[in-house]
Enzyme design. Structure first.
Site, PDB file in Angstrom:
ATOM      1  N   LYS A 259       0.849  -1.183   0.000  1.00  0.00           N
ATOM      2  CA  LYS A 259       0.000   0.000   0.000  1.00  0.00           C
ATOM      3  C   LYS A 259       0.893   1.244   0.000  1.00  0.00           C
ATOM      4  CE  LYS A 259      -4.382   0.931   2.339  1.00  0.00           C
ATOM      5  NZ  LYS A 259      -5.063   0.794   3.634  1.00  0.00           N
TER       6      LYS A 259
HETATM    7  O1  G3P Z   1      -9.511   1.908   4.644  1.00  0.00           O
HETATM    8  C1  G3P Z   1      -9.079   3.133   5.137  1.00  0.00           C
HETATM    9  C2  G3P Z   1      -9.579   3.293   6.502  1.00  0.00           C
HETATM   10  O2  G3P Z   1      -8.838   2.528   7.396  1.00  0.00           O
HETATM   11  C3  G3P Z   1      -9.691   4.686   6.951  1.00  0.00           C
HETATM   12  O3  G3P Z   1     -10.866   4.725   7.657  1.00  0.00           O
HETATM   13  O4  G3P Z   1     -12.507   5.623   9.216  1.00  0.00           O
HETATM   14  O5  G3P Z   1     -10.057   6.149   9.494  1.00  0.00           O
HETATM   15  O6  G3P Z   1     -11.365   7.159   7.637  1.00  0.00           O
HETATM   16  P1  G3P Z   1     -11.207   5.989   8.550  1.00  0.00           P
END
Ligand code: G3P
Length: 214
Positions: free
Chosen positions: A83
């Site tokens: 990634k």
């Molecule tokens: O897949 C990306 C994710 O881990 C980010 O999620 O909720 O931190 O924006 P969030």
């Protein structure tokens, strides 16, 4: 639609795998830090459980170190997808690793223009973040749909991972835009399984069964 679990928690991964619905796992530095365990050992342990791809993120911001870290991560298991954040260096690192046969997931994508460039650089996956766009007043899933349209219209081999998924509503919208993949926190998987009519229906069946001739 493929379902990935967005977590580095091995117990959550095992539990969802046993449901027969798990196609892969995505992690990021925040999710890894939450587990308080060695990064590479955690990725190796996840790869042993998951019969699918496991995204592991580089930390470097310059392309040379990104590629170095990416090669090390890819060496952990054939399941590892490297990634890389969407930056100019991230694009260069993606194109180098893609040429070497390393699958790259370009993350932190917030526009269809970024999606197009990542596809052209050879990304195997792109991860547009729905929830974080919602956070700043945009329609996150609309942008995910625009990224999916780029891939579908121009027939790139890249798969779109709808990321930063926060709710069951997001999941319904992902199905409407025919997202290739959604990566979901464990909590949202649990919420997707619940429906009050299923619960009350089971209760009713069991109550009626008490009065059945057996
Ligand atoms: O897949 C990306 C994710 O881990 C980010 O999620 O909720 O931190 O924006 P969030």
């Amino acid at each position: 639609m493929k379902i990935f679990l967005d977590t580095a928690n091995i117990e959550e991964i095992k539990e969802v795998k046993d449901l027969g619905i798990l196609d892969g796992v995505t992690t990021n530095p925040s999710l890894i830090a939450k587990e308080k365990k060695d990064f590479k050992k955690t990725i190796a342990a996840i790869c042993e459980v998951v019969n699918g791809t496991v995204s592991a993120e580089v930390i470097a911001l310059d392309w040379e170190t990104m590629v170095k870290e990416g090669r090390e991560l890819a060496a952990i298991s054939e399941h590892v997808v490297v990634k890389v954040p969407f930056t100019k260096d991230g694009l260069k690192a993606t194109s180098i690793m893609a040429a070497e046969g390393i699958d790259v997931n370009v993350t932190l994508i917030f526009s269809a223009n970024q999606a197009l460039l990542a596809c052209k650089a050879g990304a195997a996956y792109i991860s547009p973040f729905a929830g974080r766009l919602d956070d700043i007043g945009h329609d996150g899933i609309e942008v995910v749909g625009q990224c999916q349209a780029v891939v579908d219209t121009y027939d790139y081999d890249t798969e779109v991972i709808a990321a930063s998924i926060r709710s069951t509503a997001h999941m319904l919208q992902c199905q409407e835009i025919a997202a290739d993949i959604a990566t979901i926190p464990y909590k949202v998987i649990e919420q997707m399984m619940k429906h009050p009519l299923t619960t009350s229906g089971i209760e009713q069946f069991l109550a009626d069964w008490e009065n059945a001739v057996k």
